[in-house]
Each structure stands twice: as structure tokens, then as C-alpha cells.
Design a protein around this motif. Structure first.
Motif, PDB file in Angstrom:
ATOM      1  N   HIS A 322       0.833  -1.212   0.000  1.00 56.39           N
ATOM      2  CA  HIS A 322       0.000   0.000   0.000  1.00 56.39           C
ATOM      3  C   HIS A 322       0.864   1.256   0.000  1.00 56.39           C
ATOM      4  O   HIS A 322       0.464   2.288  -0.547  1.00 56.39           O
ATOM      5  CB  HIS A 322      -1.005  -0.010   1.169  1.00 56.39           C
ATOM      6  N   LYS A 326       0.704   4.249  -2.835  1.00 61.13           N
ATOM      7  CA  LYS A 326       0.524   5.656  -2.479  1.00 61.13           C
ATOM      8  C   LYS A 326       1.691   6.507  -2.970  1.00 61.13           C
ATOM      9  O   LYS A 326       1.489   7.631  -3.444  1.00 61.13           O
ATOM     10  CB  LYS A 326       0.327   5.786  -0.965  1.00 61.13           C
ATOM     11  N   VAL A 327       2.906   5.998  -2.824  1.00 60.70           N
ATOM     12  CA  VAL A 327       4.058   6.754  -3.339  1.00 60.70           C
ATOM     13  C   VAL A 327       3.928   6.918  -4.853  1.00 60.70           C
ATOM     14  O   VAL A 327       4.222   7.989  -5.401  1.00 60.70           O
ATOM     15  CB  VAL A 327       5.384   6.058  -2.961  1.00 60.70           C
ATOM     16  N   SER A 378      -1.277  16.065  -0.584  1.00 57.39           N
ATOM     17  CA  SER A 378      -0.952  16.275   0.829  1.00 57.39           C
ATOM     18  C   SER A 378      -1.598  15.203   1.698  1.00 57.39           C
ATOM     19  O   SER A 378      -0.989  14.701   2.642  1.00 57.39           O
ATOM     20  CB  SER A 378      -1.450  17.655   1.279  1.00 57.39           C
ATOM     21  N   ARG A 379      -2.822  14.868   1.349  1.00 51.87           N
ATOM     22  CA  ARG A 379      -3.522  13.837   2.121  1.00 51.87           C
ATOM     23  C   ARG A 379      -2.776  12.500   2.040  1.00 51.87           C
ATOM     24  O   ARG A 379      -2.626  11.796   3.035  1.00 51.87           O
ATOM     25  CB  ARG A 379      -4.943  13.660   1.571  1.00 51.87           C
ATOM     26  N   GLN A 382       0.288  12.672   4.251  1.00 55.03           N
ATOM     27  CA  GLN A 382      -0.097  12.583   5.666  1.00 55.03           C
ATOM     28  C   GLN A 382      -0.581  11.179   6.015  1.00 55.03           C
ATOM     29  O   GLN A 382      -0.313  10.666   7.105  1.00 55.03           O
ATOM     30  CB  GLN A 382      -1.215  13.590   5.969  1.00 55.03           C
ATOM     31  N   ASP A 383      -1.279  10.574   5.089  1.00 56.01           N
ATOM     32  CA  ASP A 383      -1.797   9.223   5.305  1.00 56.01           C
ATOM     33  C   ASP A 383      -0.638   8.247   5.529  1.00 56.01           C
ATOM     34  O   ASP A 383      -0.671   7.416   6.440  1.00 56.01           O
ATOM     35  CB  ASP A 383      -2.626   8.823   4.075  1.00 56.01           C
ATOM     36  N   ALA A 385       2.389   9.043   6.554  1.00 58.80           N
ATOM     37  CA  ALA A 385       3.235   9.389   7.698  1.00 58.80           C
ATOM     38  C   ALA A 385       2.618   8.991   9.030  1.00 58.80           C
ATOM     39  O   ALA A 385       3.295   8.425   9.896  1.00 58.80           O
ATOM     40  CB  ALA A 385       3.532  10.885   7.690  1.00 58.80           C
ATOM     41  N   GLY A 386       1.347   9.286   9.231  1.00 56.03           N
ATOM     42  CA  GLY A 386       0.707   8.966  10.511  1.00 56.03           C
ATOM     43  C   GLY A 386       0.526  10.187  11.385  1.00 56.03           C
ATOM     44  O   GLY A 386       0.995  11.291  11.075  1.00 56.03           O
ATOM     45  N   GLY A 387      -0.162   9.979  12.501  1.00 57.41           N
ATOM     46  CA  GLY A 387      -0.597  11.076  13.347  1.00 57.41           C
ATOM     47  C   GLY A 387       0.518  11.823  14.063  1.00 57.41           C
ATOM     48  O   GLY A 387       0.322  12.953  14.521  1.00 57.41           O
ATOM     49  N   LEU A 388       1.718  11.213  14.183  1.00 61.40           N
ATOM     50  CA  LEU A 388       2.803  11.917  14.870  1.00 61.40           C
ATOM     51  C   LEU A 388       3.193  13.200  14.155  1.00 61.40           C
ATOM     52  O   LEU A 388       3.841  14.069  14.739  1.00 61.40           O
ATOM     53  CB  LEU A 388       4.028  11.009  15.028  1.00 61.40           C
ATOM     54  N   VAL A 389       2.811  13.315  12.887  1.00 56.46           N
ATOM     55  CA  VAL A 389       3.048  14.564  12.163  1.00 56.46           C
ATOM     56  C   VAL A 389       2.598  15.768  12.990  1.00 56.46           C
ATOM     57  O   VAL A 389       3.272  16.792  13.018  1.00 56.46           O
ATOM     58  CB  VAL A 389       2.294  14.540  10.810  1.00 56.46           C
ATOM     59  N   PHE A 426       8.976  13.850  10.204  1.00 58.38           N
ATOM     60  CA  PHE A 426       7.621  14.234  10.616  1.00 58.38           C
ATOM     61  C   PHE A 426       7.465  15.754  10.556  1.00 58.38           C
ATOM     62  O   PHE A 426       6.459  16.273  10.073  1.00 58.38           O
ATOM     63  CB  PHE A 426       7.333  13.746  12.045  1.00 58.38           C
ATOM     64  N   LYS A 430       4.943  17.996   8.409  1.00 61.90           N
ATOM     65  CA  LYS A 430       4.076  18.970   9.069  1.00 61.90           C
ATOM     66  C   LYS A 430       4.283  20.357   8.471  1.00 61.90           C
ATOM     67  O   LYS A 430       3.318  21.068   8.153  1.00 61.90           O
ATOM     68  CB  LYS A 430       4.383  19.000  10.558  1.00 61.90           C
ATOM     69  N   THR A 433       2.589  20.579   5.065  1.00 59.35           N
ATOM     70  CA  THR A 433       1.163  20.296   4.862  1.00 59.35           C
ATOM     71  C   THR A 433       0.280  20.514   6.078  1.00 59.35           C
ATOM     72  O   THR A 433      -0.944  20.466   5.949  1.00 59.35           O
ATOM     73  CB  THR A 433       0.950  18.819   4.434  1.00 59.35           C
TER      74      THR A 433
END
Lengths: 479, 479, 479, 479
Positions: A322, A326-327, A378-379, A382-383, A385-389, A426, A430, A433
Motif C-alpha cells: 500500500h 501511495k508513493v 498532501s492527504r 499525511q496518510d 506518515a501517521g498522526g505523529l506529524v 515528521f 508537518k 502540509t
């Protein structure tokens, strides 16, 4: 002579210009906490021109007036446009990835002015072309930095200039004098206006006869009497490069640019009442400038692609299917823009007096694509990378000895990647984006160089629909 | 008794909790420049409960333990879930539109714990259910604010808990004592952890037998010994409400929540080694919590819709057909989420011991839809508004007497709309989609309440594929 | 000599080939109700080569072996690839818009075989290159039509060739003899196989050592003993050109191509057991062939654009703003593909022994874009046209004197457009997107020249990710 | 009495109706090769009503006039609408999945007529309501099949009815007589008109005063003098159920429905000149009918989901992660529609004289979603299935003994799935998305029950924008 040092550029900004930001007047833009970053960012273009390995690309060494910045070189062929693409790409790559236009935008305006003034002189016997040429030669010889003020504030957008309740809501000339004209009005979001040498002013749209006083183009030094800049707000000011790896060093400013009855001498006036040419000038500038846009945007794409792959690796999932999908979507985003840029150069149009204009359809298609898909790109980043961004502690917390050990222990990802690199990645994501600067990027992608609507209109208008209709009618007739 | 005032909530936060932000230890979260805003935001839920017009919706006035916050009311039917939806919608509407979860998330966890502990006790003869019931009753009676710490830091994401080089990268119990257990590890992005009374800790995923020590759930007061919070950075601190109409008053914080050998007494332990139940608990909490998510997200959608229409009117194009199309796309965004929420409530599933769980498919479909289309919705809103969203001067500049007159003259839009309202609308849109807070919103939409991938997996797993396959095989056989 | 007439091509198909369609054996493909249309379609390429105005583009008139079809001209530069693009575009424009590959696909295979055989001979001292050269020279000299059979039937797609229960589910050689080899197996969807002179067979994927017997490439005449074609079904057979303006004259056939122990003499064998080269050959053919794909697809796009604008005009809404938006989306669809094709030619890669291969990233990005957006483009076209696309009476009804007057009265659109043109336009749109032929177009767009997944994989694999990663790591280090 | 058998329905169609198809007049629709399939399809609704297990759902057994088809039951509450949803879903599930409307559409029209005639009588003292009631009672008592003719042919779409060059391009009354009116004009794409008992005619849009003669609604038996149907063309005629598993048994027809000065007695006239009510009637019918649309579309979705999963399993990749992702997207497609249907029922609006109308916003959002994403859903299904969808040999070839053995050998997929099932699945997918019938499905999804534009307009118009604007203005004021 024709190549200034970064220091010379910076020194040149210390003059009487009238700039406001953060509620007060800015005494010296070069030392201001916010605008100083913009100045440093502007200086980076001059700095690159001094690098030996980039000299051939950035500097024209032969011919009249040489050496001079390649930004001022007239594009005369597909090859020239492809070289200009590479020039822009190089000056905006990596950390400078968002945009860097204090050379590009002004030369885009000069190219458009050269073509239009030529046609205007031919048709009307005016003498604009030589003024434009002289002005352009001075910019080149003095290696000036330039901003373009085009978008009027517009007031009620459903009304044309002369229909507005307040006649000043589009920039206009209010007086013709022997030595020049007096202009009044305001231009919105002038990129880097407060930190360049010269402001070139262009009309924002086609004008009718009743709007003749709004058909005006000219150039003024940034320190001109009556010219005021009010900058957009930003909280950026000397922040940590760990927390803000891009915007710590590279941001631009936009100003509301106010013309309080500014006097412009005739040699700096390039259009003045010839309303039939306002639309053509606005459009041709947009054409050159959107080529600049689709030349720098792939640099952002490259950073998205690289950051996506690196953070996936740092999270231990660099090889997941996946992630690959995405890349690849980010690669697709980047390379569709780049393909349009190349096609726009390849299928250029030669214009009198000898300037190659990039293909209008490809560049508008490319610009629309990048503008309408940037949020999605951008989405995806971010998708991956994860929430630590957004939830990762700041550098200050990370360096706080009370918790550093715990943070270093728990914020580690794949063992093969240094934890600090992961944290910096991260923050890079951030910064691009999901920060104030990131927020700015979304809107700039959408509205910079014209709205989506403008690109749709231009594409439709400039497309050879008759060819397609003919093919269909031929098909209806059978073999 | 069961309904605290906002002041009581705030007072309750002044204890010995260990919180870090901005490079130092926070002495008092209620007066801290950043966290103080979060506390005020948290207090707003308590404030609403005191409004006469909302009392019926927010407070349960009859039955055992009444009055108490309706957040603690067990959903027993579709009607209860629809009422909970309305409750969440009301507490997050308008300026509070992003999220407001210090009651919601904790009750979501309590519901899941009630169901799982019941099944676990049935199967294994353990006594978790009564502990959960007692803990829940206390939260309800004392009207506590709650956070849930679920997401582990995970280290190398390609490896399971026990496979990590460092065994602490998922929270685990490292010791069983007579009076309780000792836990170690860290949870990422605990929303509002530093500014609530209680932290409920849940496993983040299904565990295998080798991961048994990671199958642990419990609750601790925020001021527990060994518990440390390191908050995400933010530049928000007492900014202008003109410039930041939402985030000036309403932000949340997330913390990295560290468990340095924290002792938890048995009455607060809700899972401890029963690895077969870790996945079910994680999933069921996500189910309740995603219902919360799709209940509050339409509130954001409402603000997008209203802001889009208002700014178009302020720009003088409120009636244009392309505006109508774009506003309708924002309506669609909002109402598809709302339809999924209603369908999830309507087709709920009754679970022992008498709790109605929202339909898994509808809620995961709804959550995925809002997460995967939020960036697009933001783009549409920015597209309608225009570039002034980011280039408009700040309040400080607008109020600067040196330029106020010029700004008021030139930033005016349609004559029928007060200029100041227009400027505030631009700032609202910036705050939501193009500021630091806006950047945060993008990532929260994407990663809050689980990633897109998690929603895809859950939808596929919980869908009745066999029914569809049977219909197709029937169709192949003919009539 | 090197340029055959359409009649010569048709005459050449009357041989002993074994073709099945519609439940029986086809005696003569040239007179068969379905395959006869395919033959006519094939002949149209030869017919174009006889047009004076196209001769320079379609025929190479100078150099060794001249004159010959330009399809056989080796691309040696960007310019050659751009000319090949134009060649393909011209032979597929208008009514021939879908595809026309009896020259293109075979030459794509020849180019790939030339490169791979060269490398293989270099590495292993084999003598494949001269065989390929001789075979290619014969095709060119005799102006042969060619099909390529690549996709194996694959059986259980989760298993590799040698893992299948039945070893014949990928084509393999089952015997080596002194004079040649014996092959067995089946290839799926061989476009135009039953109506060309020669079938070139290539491996479908990379092979491991255990799959060595499946690493086989060769060419056979269509009438070879043991070779059988079973054609896809179609209801097309001499229908009204009013009702089916495209497919009445221009369809292709696909066959399941069966090799029942077919003998292939050595001079026609181009790979035989060298498993390390199977993947490279499969991939390089795909690379040339996808360039063909993105060269012909814009022709379809042109027809979509023209049909959309014409039917809008026929409906009286040619100038509506929503039509302009939608037509522009079709233009965008078309020109993004075209831009990728041009960029793929511009950034070509020179390969031994002197062949220019189009850029892999641009062509895979372009192919993926056209495949993944074709359904959307069709939807836009149908959206513009309206429901009469499918509900309009047939020509037979329109000509029925009992109702002709009523139909002519009521099916009229904008007065300026002849009613019959409007009806024909509806039928053209139906034929392309909402008929059996239209249905075929959807799937061909998606699966022709490789699936979406294949293009994603190739893009990711061939992209210079390291460059992007380096830019990001540089950005993390600061200026 | 109130429940007819399928045979009674079929017998009822053998009358003097005037139907044209394929270039000639149809003598008997029930035995015609094309229309006979439509009749069989229509009969299937009557057949289901005889099944014991469905009787409770399909037949109302109690109350006035019972037993009668539940289609005629007035919806008076959310529960009634949810039951109607289930009724429609059940009659369209599986092989009947596309649509089946000879009961649904007519009752949708009756509901709208009941409401509008009630209001009209209230306002104007007319007596339409009792006529509608009597007509509806007769339909119910005789268990009639019904079609609705609404869409006018429209001519130049940029002009309103009275502005057309030919005044007949919208249906109008040309004469009022003592016993009734005479109507003239044509309605496009009347679904199933030629094979039902009664045609209900409604206006297509709002009318101005100058268009009063076009404000007309009425009902006529299909065999009425002067009424002519010209059917859409199709090549379907007794084809193999192996090749066409759906369309072999289940297709509908659309007609151009011509009114050559048709006389309509007063008791069948429901609107005649009251132009102020034309728009409300058109809109309210669309509201009920779009609820029908979003009730039957999930049945198609179910078949897509099931077929996708089954073909993936037949190909040996049923458990692959990309298959899971794609199947989940099909689930999402289906369930978003279903969620909107449920929300539309839940939030219904009670209208005089006691009818529950589904929520306009949810149903228009749901309808727009299904129409705008159907092509994408088809693409996903085709993407999963692979190219054999279109290249697989027909049943006739498969059964041909000369090649059957080879085909059975080579067309096999995963060993666990019977080859024949795999082939039938490919054909099912082709039938739905890549055949003539599939082509029809694309356009019906898009234009059936109103265009995308109509749904956008209705959503915007019916949405409570003021509520959203108020929330935003409240947010601007602060807490």
C-alpha cells in the motif's frame, strides 16, 4: 556588473520603502523577524548563482550584456523554454521547494510586455516597445529583483471596474501629466513586493471601453512615494529548524499593495488607456507565469515523493504494497505536471518580436491539475506518515533533559533509521502540509497564478475545438 | 452532585500532574498560555450543560443516579443512539465545531469495557464486569472528564509487540503485585490527556499469545505517580479572536503519554493478560468512538457550508451557478456523513449486557468517507473564498491608524456585507483550513479515530459478503 | 514491394488458418459477417498508406529496403518517437479512433526483441539477434500484418507457472528438436490474431529458474498447423452505419490463441529457456507498446471532445457554462495523455543496438491516467448528451414511413443543427460508450496493454526515488 | 381481485396498442422477440407476489380494498418508507437487480398527484383530488401496471416551452371539450410504456404563465387512440442465458411516446392549465421516484460486491489485499446509497393529506452519489475481473466439440472453483458493465430519475442554508 551577490541584493532593500506588518511600520525589512526570513529566502537565488556547479545554468555568459542572470534571457525556442524550466526547477528544489519567484515572475512580465507593446506599437503607432526594452535592459544589467502586482482587490466581484460603487477598486490612472501619470488603487497578494527592488503593475483582466482608465501597466521602485505594502500575517519568526525545516529559512510574503496617488514617469508607463490590449497583456503574462508555476511545482512533488518514501522506511513499512501504491500516486502527481511543462515547451508558439511562448493548453491543463490535486497529494503524504506529524513534541521538549531519554526511547521507529531523522521527517511533512506554512501552501497552490476557473476558461478558449468537431463530422460520414 | 460546573472542572485540574510543553514543565495547566485554552475548551462542555435550553438534551434527570451527564447514559436502542448523535452534534456545533471529546471518548471506552468484560467474565469466570461498573458509576457520579490512551508508539510497524527490539514499545504490565499491577510504555496522541481527570488505557490491536503481557486495560487519575504527558507543540497563545475566531477559544491538545512503571490497583484493571480479548476490546471501542466521530464531523461540515455561502455573498457572487455547485458539494460531504450516522444508529446491534452498538459497516463507511474527503472539502471552501484567506492583513494591521482607512476602503466586498464581517469570514476559513490549526484539522480528520486503512479493513471484515455472493450465484442460475 | 495494397492484405488472409467464432469454424475470415469487419478495419491501415497526402508520414521512401511502412522504422531519437506518435495518431483518428494495431503492436515487439536479443547474445554468445533481424527484415519487406500473443491464461493467479496444477497454463516448449521446438499452451486475448499474417509470441512475465521452459518467444504464420483461434463473441454484423457509426466499419477481434503442440523452426525462435531474460523482454515490449497506447488514446479523446461540443450545440446549450466546464474536463483528459506521450518521447533512453525507448515513467503514468479515467470521461460525455443516447429509435424506425414524420418533428434539437446530424451524434456517443462496442471500450481501456496494477508497479520500480530522497535529506540539513 | 397473476398481467397486454420497434409495427408485445423479454421481466413482479415467503412484504392483506399490492400502500411514516424501501429492494435483488418499476413509478406518481391535487383543490376550489383518488383506487383494485411519461423532448434546451419554434415540443393540451381534453406532443424515454396497462403523464418542469397550456397531467390506457410508442433499439432477442445471465431475462424498454391529438376524458385529467402547480408536481414526483431509485440501486451494488468477490476467488486471488481494498470500495458505493435511503425515510416530511415524503436532501444526495459514481464502480469491478470479461468465447464456442476440451482446459482458474462458474461470472460482469445492456446501465444510472444537474439544484434549493449561516455568524461572535 550583471550578477549581484546576495549581500548586494540585501543591501539594496535598505531604503525608504513603506511596509507594514504585525500592526506597525517595518523600519528595515532585512532585519525584521518575519520579513528578514523572506529576504534570506530571496537572497538564496543570488547565492545559487555564485555556485560554480550551477553557473552555467543560472548565468548567461555570452552575448550582449553578459554576464547576466539567465532569468532575463528571452526564450526563443523549445530548447530555451526547457532550459528555463530546468533553471526554475533547480532554484526551487529541495528545501526551497515551494516557490522562489523574485526573478521568475518579473521576467515573465517583461516577456509579455515585450510582445504586447510590439503589437500595440504596430497597431497604434505608440512607442511602448522601446520603453519596455530599456526598462528590461536596466533590470538585467542591474540584476534587479522584481515583483508583479496584478490582482486587483475587485470589491463586488459580480461588477466590472467602472460599475463598482468606489471607482478605486481596480488600479487606475487618475491623472495624466506631462512627465507621467498618477495612479490610485490597490493590488492584492503581491508576492515578495516588500522585499524586491521593483514592482511591475499589470491589469488583471480584459477591459471594455468604459474601463479604459483601468487599462494601465507600469513599473515603480519599491521605495516610491505613495506606495505602501501591508504584509500578510505570519507567526514565523526565527523558529527552530528542527521543528520547521523548510519555513525556518524559506518563506515568501504577500502584501496588499496600496497606490496612494503614486506618480509614474512616462518611461515607466507601459499601457495607459489602450483598453483593447489589457486582456491580452493580462493573459500573456499569465501564460508565461503559469509556465513558471508548472516548472517549480514538480520540485514540491519531488519532496513529497522523497518524504513519503523516507517516512515509510522510518516507520518500518517502506516495502509495503500500500505504500508503493501511495508513493506511486505522488509520483504520478509530480510527473503529470512535469509532462505538461515539457509538452508546453515542446509545442511552443513563436510570437513577434521573436519570443517563444509556451503552449497555452498544456500549461493551463498542467496548472489546473496541480492546483486541483495538491490537497489530495498532501492527504496521501499525511496518510503515509501517521498522526505523529502533528502530535510529536517540539525540539524544545525533545531536548528537555527531564524527558529526553523517554522521548528518544519511545519515538524510535525502524531500528535502521536514526530516531532524530524520523522526527525531522515528521516535522518536514508537518511544515509542508499541516502547519501555518502548510496551510499557506494549500491556498497558494489553488489561487497562485490564477484560480481554477481561470485555467478552465483559458483551456477551453485556446483549444482547437474545430479540429475535434471536424474529426467527428468526418466519422459520421463513414469511411 | 452528578453535574459539575465549569469552575469545578477547572479546579479539579489543579493537582500534581506531570505535564511538559514548550520545553519545560507546566506548573498549572489551567493558567498555561496554550493548555489554558484547551481547559477553557474543555470547560465549554460543562458550561453548555448549565444552559436551560439544552438541559434536557445534555442531562439525564430521571432514574438511578440522576441527574448526570447524558454522555454517561447507556445506549439501549436506535433512539438512544440518535439522541447521542444529537448530543454530540450540539456540543460541537458552530465555533466548537472541530471536536470536543472529554466526555464522549471516555464513555465510548466505558461502553466497550462493559460489553467485553461481560463476555470475558462469562467465558473465564473473572470479575472484570463489576470493576468496570463501579468505575463507570464513579465517573458518572462525579461527572469526571476522561481521556483514552489507546495508540501505542509501535516502533517498527512491521513487527508485532513482542518482536520489537525494545519490549516497551507497546504498553505492557511488567509486574503483578497483590494490590495491583505495574505498567510501562507510552501511548501516542492522547487527546486532552493533560487536561482531564482520568485516563483510560486500552490495547491498540489484537494480540497473540506471545503478546499476552501487552493485553492490558486500566484507568488512572491524571496525577498518578510515574505518569507523564508531553504535549504537542502549538503557537496558539492568546491570539486575536478576529484573526483566529475558532482556535482562539477552542483547541485540544494531544500528548505523548508516558508510563514509567506506573502502579495500578486491581479495582482499576480491566484486562490483564487475556490476550484473546485485546482485539475485541480495541475494535469495540473503535466502533463506539467512530460513531462519536461521525456524529461530530457534520458540525464541521455545517460550518464549511455556511462559511462558503457567506463568503460568496460577501464577494458579490452568492448567486453564481458555480458557487451553487460547489456549496452543494459541501452539503453532500456533510450529509453523506450524517446519513451514515443515522443509518448506523438505525441498524444498531444489541449486545450483552444490554448495550446498543451502532452498525459497524455504516459507521466505518461514514468515517472513511469523511476522512478521505476532508481535504477536498477544504479545497472547495478555499476555492470559493479566494486568496485573501491567506494574504489579508491581521487585526493588528487593520487597526493600525496609519493604514486602517486604506484597508477599510480596499478590502470591502459586496456593498451589502459589512467589510469587517468579510474579513472575519476570511479568517474563519483560514483558521479552519489554512493555519496551524487548519493543518492540524487535516491530519486529525485523517488519523483521528483510526487510519483509513483501519476503516477499510473493518468494513470488509464486518460486511455480509456471503449474502452478496449468494445473490450472484442465484442470478447465475436464472429465474 | 514493401508497400502492399489493402487488397493484397485481404488476399493474404485466405489460407488454411483455423478460426472459430459463434459456435463454428470460420471458413474464410475475409467474408465472415463479424471477422470481415475486422479485416476491413485492418485493411484501412493499408488504404491510408496509399493516400498521397499521408504518404510522407506513413511510408519511408529512402534508405535500405525503401519504400516500406514507417511502422517498421526503428526509432533512434526523440524526433523519431514523436513522428511515430504522429503516425499512430493519424492512423487512429476520427472513426478509426479506438485502436488499429496490426502494424503497431508487431513492430513494438520487434523493437523489444532486437534489444533483448542483442544483450542476450552479448552475455551468452547465443545467436538470436541475427534471427530477429532477418525476421524483422522479412516482415518489413513483405509489409506483413502482425499480432502479438503475450498474456497467458494463467489459471490460478496466485501461483507461478510451474506451480499450476496443469503445467500448460502458461505457454511453454515441450520438446526441442533439431530443426526447432514444439510449443504448447494458450494465450488470452490476442488482438487481431485471426486476421493477420504473423503471430509473435512473447512471455508474459519474469520467470524463475524453475519456470525455464516457459521462457519462450517465437513467431509463427497464422495458418500454422496446430494453431487455433477462438474469437470473442460479438453481435456486430453488417449493422446500420447510422446506428453504429464507428463499429459498423471499425472493430477489432481478440482471440483465445491455442497452441496444440505447434512446431516452430529455429529461425523463428527468439527465446528458449533463457529465463533470466523473460522479464526484461516482457517489460520492454510493454514499454514500446504502452507508448503506442498513449499515442492512439488521444485520438479517442479528440472524438469525445468534438462529440461533446457538437451534441451540446445540437441540444441548444453549446455556450452554457457547465458545458464549457465539462468539455474542458474532456480536453484535460485528452491532453494529459498527450503531454505524457510527448514527454516520454522527449526523455527517451538510448538502448543498444541503437534504439530509442520512450521514457518508462512518463508512459506508465500516461497509460495509468488514461485507463483509470476513461470511465469518467465517458460519463462526462454521456452527461452532456442526455438520455436519448440510449432511448432514441433506430434507423429502421426512423425510416419507417408510418412514424418518420413524427420522429423528424419531435427529435429535432436546436433549429440550426440538422435533426439527422443530432441523431447520428447520439448514435456515435452510444457506439463509443453505451453499446456492446462501448462496453468493450471500457474494458480495453482498463486492461489493454497491461492492467492498472502493472503500470503502478512499473512506475514505482523505474522511478528515481533515490534522487527524491536525497533532496529531502538535503532539506533536513538546512541551507 | 386486487392481486393479479403474471398470466393475467401478460394477457392484459394483448390489445390494440400501437408499438413500433426495429422498423415495423409490433403486433403482439407479449410474443415479440425483444419486447417479450420486457414483458417477462414485468411479469416477474407479479410472480414474486405469489411466493408465500414474500407475501407479507409484497401484499397488503388487511384494511380497505385488501388484498392489494403493497406498492399502492400510501406511506404515512418513516416505518412505511423503510418498508417500501425493503419492498423495492426485494423485487430488484439479484438477477432483477437493475430496475423493475412497473409498479413503483406509477405509485410514485399517484402519491405526488394526491398531494398536489389536494393543495390545488384547497387553493382553487377545483376537484382534482377526488379524480386522483378514484383513479388510484382503480389501479390498486385491478392491480394495474403503470408507466410514467414525464420528460418532454424539449427541442432547443435553451428555450422554454412557448419559445420553441414548434409549439409541440412539450406536451400540451390543444383543445378543451365538454367531455375532456385533446393533447399533443411527445415524451422521451418512457420506461416500460409499451408493456404496461396505463400511462400517467406529468409535466417535466415548472411553467410560467405563458406556458399554461403545457401544464397538463393525465392518465391514459396504453391502447388509447392516437397514442404511439416507438421503442429504443436493442439487439437482445432470446440470447443464451450463459452469455447474458441478466439481460436474457430482465430488460426494460423505453419508448418515445407520441400523442397525436389524443383525447383524454375529464376523469383522467389531473392538471390542466394551472401552471403554478406544474413545478411542484414535477418536483414532488421526482422526490418520490428518486426514493425508489435509491431503494433499488443498492441491489445492483450487492451484485457488484458479490460478483467482485466471487471472480477474485475464481481467479485465485480472493484473499489479496488489493482485492479487499477494491471490494470495500464497492461496499462503500452500495452502503452510502443505502444509508441515504434510510436517512431519507427516517427524516421524512408529513404532507397533507397524510403522506410521508422522504427527505429531499438525503435522497438527492444519495441519487447524485449513485449516478456520479456508477461508472467508477463498474471500473472497479472490471479491474478486479480482468480482460476475459470481453474476450472469453461465447457459449456456442464453448460447447463446440471441436474446441470444448481445449477451452475447458485453458479457461480454468483456481482449482477450487468450477470452470463453468468462472465463465458465467465473467459473463455476468460483462452483461452488467460491458455489453449493450451494460452500456444502457451506464446511461440509465446517470440520466434515469433526473440528471446530475437536477439533483444538484434540488439539494441546494431544499437545504437549510440559513441554519448553517447562523452557526457561522454565531462562531464569528465568539463564545
Amino acid at each position: 556588473m550583471g550578477i549581484r551577490s546576495p549581500e548586494e541584493y540585501v543591501a539594496g532593500l535598505r531604503d525608504s520603502r513603506t511596509v507594514f506588518q504585525g500592526g506597525g511600520r517595518v523600519e528595515d525589512v532585512t532585519t525584521h523577524p518575519v520579513l528578514g526570513i523572506c529576504v534570506e529566502h530571496g537572497a538564496s537565488v543570488f547565492r545559487l548563482a555564485q555556485r560554480e556547479d550551477l553557473r552555467e545554468l543560472l548565468v548567461v555568459s555570452e552575448g550582449e550584456g553578459a554576464p547576466y542572470s539567465r532569468y532575463f534571457a528571452l526564450p526563443r525556442s523549445s530548447e530555451d523554454l526547457l532550459r528555463r524550466m530546468k533553471l526554475i526547477e533547480k532554484t526551487t528544489e529541495g528545501a526551497r521547494s515551494v516557490l522562489n519567484i523574485i526573478k521568475a515572475i518579473g521576467s515573465d512580465a517583461l516577456f509579455a510586455l515585450m510582445v504586447i507593446s510590439h503589437h500595440l506599437d504596430q497597431a497604434k503607432g505608440t512607442g511602448y516597445a522601446s520603453r519596455v526594452a530599456a526598462y528590461g535592459a536596466r533590470c538585467r544589467a542591474q540584476d534587479l529583483s522584481l515583483a508583479v502586482a496584478q490582482t486587483d482587490v475587485k470589491g463586488d466581484r459580480s461588477k466590472r471596474p467602472h460599475q463598482q460603487e468606489d471607482p478605486d477598486l481596480y488600479v487606475r490612472f487618475v491623472e495624466r501629466r506631462e512627465e507621467g501619470i498618477v495612479v490610485r488603487g490597490a493590488k492584492a497578494h503581491t508576492t515578495m513586493g516588500p522585499v524586491v527592488d521593483e514592482i511591475i503593475v499589470l491589469p488583471t483582466r480584459a477591459m471594455g471601453e468604459e474601463d479604459a482608465e483601468y487599462a494601465v501597466a507600469f513599473a515603480v521602485p519599491a521605495a516610491t512615494q505613495g506606495l505602501k505594502f501591508v504584509c500578510r500575517p505570519t507567526t514565523h519568526r526565527g523558529q527552530s529548524a528542527f521543528d520547521y525545516p523548510i519555513s525556518r529559512h524559506h518563506i515568501e510574503t504577500e502584501s496588499l499593495t496600496l497606490f496612494e496617488d503614486v506618480f509614474v514617469p512616462w518611461e515607466r508607463v507601459f499601457l495607459c488607456g489602450e483598453w483593447e490590449y489589457a486582456g491580452a497583456l493580462a493573459t500573456l503574462f499569465a501564460r508565461f507565469h503559469r509556465f513558471t508555476a508548472i516548472s517549480y511545482k514538480p520540485s514540491t512533488g519531488d519532496v513529497f515523493v522523497g518524504a513519503a518514501q523516507l517516512i515509510a522506511e522510518a516507520n518500518g513499512v517502506g516495502g509495503a504494497s500500500h505504500i508503493r501504491d501511495k508513493v506511486t500516486r505522488l509520483i504520478t502527481y509530480t510527473e503529470i505536471i512535469r509532462a505538461c511543462t515539457k509538452a508546453a515547451a515542446l509545442d511552443c508558439e513563436s510570437m513577434e518580436p521573436g519570443i517563444a511562448a509556451p503552449n497555452s493548453v498544456y500549461l493551463n491543463v498542467g496548472k489546473h491539475y496541480f492546483a486541483s490535486h495538491f490537497h489530495e497529494a498532501s492527504r496521501i503524504l499525511q496518510d503515509i506518515a501517521g498522526g505523529l506529524v502533528i502530535t510529536q513534541p517540539s525540539e524544545a521538549d525533545y531536548q528537555n533533559p527531564e524527558v529526553h531519554g523517554l522521548l528518544a526511547k519511545y519515538l524510535r521507529g525502524a531500528p535502521s533509521v536514526p530516531t532524530e531523522r524520523r522526527l525531522r521527517l515528521f516535522n518536514l511533512i508537518k511544515d509542508l502540509t499541516a502547519s501555518e506554512f502548510g496551510g499557506y501552501n494549500y491556498v497558494v497552490s489553488l489561487h497562485g497564478e490564477g484560480s481554477l476557473e481561470a485555467q478552465t476558461l483559458t483551456t477551453y478558449r485556446d483549444y482547437d475545438l474545430e479540429r475535434c468537431k471536424k474529426l467527428v463530422l468526418g466519422a459520421l460520414e463513414g469511411p
